[in-house]
Write a protein that holds these residues in place. Structure first.
Motif, short mmCIF file in Angstrom:
data_model
loop_
_atom_site.label_atom_id
_atom_site.label_comp_id
_atom_site.label_asym_id
_atom_site.label_seq_id
_atom_site.Cartn_x
_atom_site.Cartn_y
_atom_site.Cartn_z
N MET A 110 0.87 -1.18 0.00
CA MET A 110 0.00 0.00 0.00
C MET A 110 0.90 1.22 0.00
O MET A 110 2.06 1.13 0.41
CB MET A 110 -0.92 0.02 1.22
CG MET A 110 -0.19 0.31 2.52
SD MET A 110 -1.25 0.46 3.96
CE MET A 110 -1.81 -1.20 4.16
N VAL A 111 0.39 2.32 -0.46
CA VAL A 111 1.17 3.56 -0.47
C VAL A 111 1.47 3.96 0.97
O VAL A 111 0.58 3.96 1.83
CB VAL A 111 0.39 4.68 -1.19
CG1 VAL A 111 1.12 6.01 -1.08
CG2 VAL A 111 0.14 4.31 -2.64
N ASP A 112 2.74 4.27 1.23
CA ASP A 112 3.12 4.71 2.56
C ASP A 112 2.74 6.18 2.72
O ASP A 112 3.36 7.05 2.13
CB ASP A 112 4.63 4.53 2.78
CG ASP A 112 4.98 4.53 4.26
OD1 ASP A 112 5.54 3.53 4.71
OD2 ASP A 112 4.69 5.52 4.95
N SER A 113 1.68 6.43 3.46
CA SER A 113 1.20 7.80 3.66
C SER A 113 0.56 7.91 5.03
O SER A 113 0.19 6.91 5.65
CB SER A 113 0.17 8.17 2.59
OG SER A 113 -1.02 7.42 2.76
N HIS A 115 -2.30 9.02 5.60
CA HIS A 115 -3.68 8.56 5.43
C HIS A 115 -3.81 7.04 5.64
O HIS A 115 -4.86 6.56 6.07
CB HIS A 115 -4.18 8.95 4.04
CG HIS A 115 -5.56 8.48 3.73
ND1 HIS A 115 -6.69 9.06 4.29
CD2 HIS A 115 -6.00 7.47 2.95
CE1 HIS A 115 -7.77 8.42 3.85
NE2 HIS A 115 -7.38 7.45 3.04
N ASN A 116 -2.75 6.30 5.35
CA ASN A 116 -2.80 4.83 5.45
C ASN A 116 -2.25 4.28 6.77
O ASN A 116 -2.07 3.07 6.90
CB ASN A 116 -2.04 4.20 4.28
CG ASN A 116 -2.88 4.14 3.03
OD1 ASN A 116 -4.10 4.16 3.08
ND2 ASN A 116 -2.21 4.07 1.89
N LEU A 117 -2.01 5.12 7.76
CA LEU A 117 -1.46 4.63 9.04
C LEU A 117 -2.35 3.57 9.68
O LEU A 117 -1.86 2.54 10.15
CB LEU A 117 -1.26 5.79 10.03
CG LEU A 117 -0.01 6.62 9.83
CD1 LEU A 117 0.01 7.79 10.80
CD2 LEU A 117 1.23 5.77 9.98
N THR A 118 -3.64 3.79 9.71
CA THR A 118 -4.55 2.81 10.30
C THR A 118 -4.49 1.50 9.55
O THR A 118 -4.45 0.42 10.16
CB THR A 118 -6.00 3.35 10.30
OG1 THR A 118 -6.02 4.59 11.02
CG2 THR A 118 -6.94 2.36 10.95
N ARG A 119 -4.42 1.56 8.24
CA ARG A 119 -4.33 0.33 7.43
C ARG A 119 -3.02 -0.40 7.71
O ARG A 119 -2.99 -1.63 7.69
CB ARG A 119 -4.48 0.65 5.95
CG ARG A 119 -5.90 1.15 5.62
CD ARG A 119 -6.13 1.33 4.14
NE ARG A 119 -6.17 0.01 3.52
CZ ARG A 119 -5.61 -0.25 2.35
NH1 ARG A 119 -4.96 0.68 1.69
NH2 ARG A 119 -5.68 -1.47 1.84
N LYS A 120 -1.93 0.34 7.96
CA LYS A 120 -0.65 -0.31 8.29
C LYS A 120 -0.77 -1.07 9.61
O LYS A 120 -0.26 -2.19 9.74
CB LYS A 120 0.50 0.70 8.39
CG LYS A 120 1.15 1.00 7.08
CD LYS A 120 2.56 1.52 7.16
CE LYS A 120 2.81 2.81 7.82
NZ LYS A 120 4.12 3.39 7.54
N VAL A 121 -1.45 -0.49 10.58
CA VAL A 121 -1.64 -1.17 11.86
C VAL A 121 -2.51 -2.41 11.68
O VAL A 121 -2.20 -3.48 12.21
CB VAL A 121 -2.25 -0.21 12.91
CG1 VAL A 121 -2.60 -0.96 14.19
CG2 VAL A 121 -1.28 0.93 13.21
N VAL A 122 -3.57 -2.30 10.91
CA VAL A 122 -4.44 -3.45 10.65
C VAL A 122 -3.67 -4.53 9.90
O VAL A 122 -3.78 -5.72 10.20
CB VAL A 122 -5.71 -3.03 9.89
CG1 VAL A 122 -6.53 -4.24 9.45
CG2 VAL A 122 -6.56 -2.11 10.75
N ALA A 123 -2.84 -4.14 8.94
CA ALA A 123 -2.02 -5.11 8.21
C ALA A 123 -1.05 -5.81 9.15
O ALA A 123 -0.78 -7.01 9.01
CB ALA A 123 -1.25 -4.41 7.09
N THR A 124 -0.54 -5.08 10.14
CA THR A 124 0.35 -5.68 11.15
C THR A 124 -0.41 -6.72 11.96
O THR A 124 0.08 -7.85 12.16
CB THR A 124 0.91 -4.60 12.09
OG1 THR A 124 1.57 -3.60 11.32
CG2 THR A 124 1.85 -5.20 13.12
N LEU A 125 -1.60 -6.38 12.42
CA LEU A 125 -2.40 -7.32 13.21
C LEU A 125 -2.77 -8.55 12.37
O LEU A 125 -2.77 -9.68 12.87
CB LEU A 125 -3.65 -6.64 13.76
CG LEU A 125 -3.39 -5.54 14.79
CD1 LEU A 125 -4.69 -4.83 15.15
CD2 LEU A 125 -2.71 -6.09 16.02
N ASN A 126 -3.07 -8.34 11.10
CA ASN A 126 -3.36 -9.46 10.20
C ASN A 126 -2.14 -10.37 10.09
O ASN A 126 -2.26 -11.59 10.16
CB ASN A 126 -3.78 -8.94 8.83
CG ASN A 126 -4.10 -10.05 7.87
OD1 ASN A 126 -5.01 -10.82 8.08
ND2 ASN A 126 -3.31 -10.13 6.81
#
Length: 187
Positions: A110-113, A115-126
């Protein structure tokens, strides 16, 4: 279209949080070797923050991996710096080299931005859900934070790994961190 809800009562799925892909991965969590609490650490970082990652590897992360610093109360079974992707080929090449050298880069497709911080955390939990099945605790920290290893060990020693909970601490004071000089200003 063909994504099923995690639970039927959740209804329509907007983002399928179980389908993240990782262009660079870290090793699966190892099995804990002691009767101590097991911990996975996800360090949220930006693609071009090479120096911050080096600082963390040389300070609190090194201490966490040294049992003398925390009296063997916790067993770090895995950790990784969580990054998104960049369109800058030079930075991407350096990230790939860093990943090969240290084996601690988990790069989410995903684009590192901001705006995508929450998605990075969710991807980590996944990722943790799929690769660390027996870990007691998961810690998320940003690359501008510092971990007091003794305090972390004491806190984890007083928590129950059988309790499904999220723990956080609210910071009441405002602070500003100058990334160039690594000075923390409280006001």
């Amino acid at each position: 279209v063909n994504v099923k809800p995690l639970r039927p009562e959740f209804g329509v799925v907007v983002n399928d949080v179980t389908e993240f892909k990782y262009s660079i991965e870290i090793p699966r969590c190892r099995q804990g070797t002691t009767a101590n609490r097991t911990l996975f650490i996800g360090i949220i970082s930006a693609t071009n923050y090479f120096e911050e990652r080096e600082d963390i590897r040389g300070t609190w992360l090194r201490h966490l991996n040294d049992p003398h610093y925390h009296r063997q109360l916790i067993d770090v079974v895995g950790y990784g710096f969580i990054l998104g992707q960049t369109s800058n080929e030079t930075i991407q090449s350096k990230i790939e080299e860093e990943g090969k050298k240290y084996g601690d880069i988990l790069q989410v497709e995903m684009v590192d931005s901001y705006h995508n911080l929450t998605r990075k955390v969710v991807a980590t939990l996944n990722w943790v859900n799929n690769n660390c099945p027996h870990v007691d605790f998961v810690m998320k920290i940003d690359d501008d934070g510092y971990v007091n290893v003794h305090n972390l060990a004491n806190v984890l020693d007083n928590l129950s790994p059988n309790e499904t909970s999220i723990y956080a601490k609210q910071v009441d004071d405002q602070r500003d961190v100058d990334r160039k000089t690594r000075n923390v200003f409280y006001y």
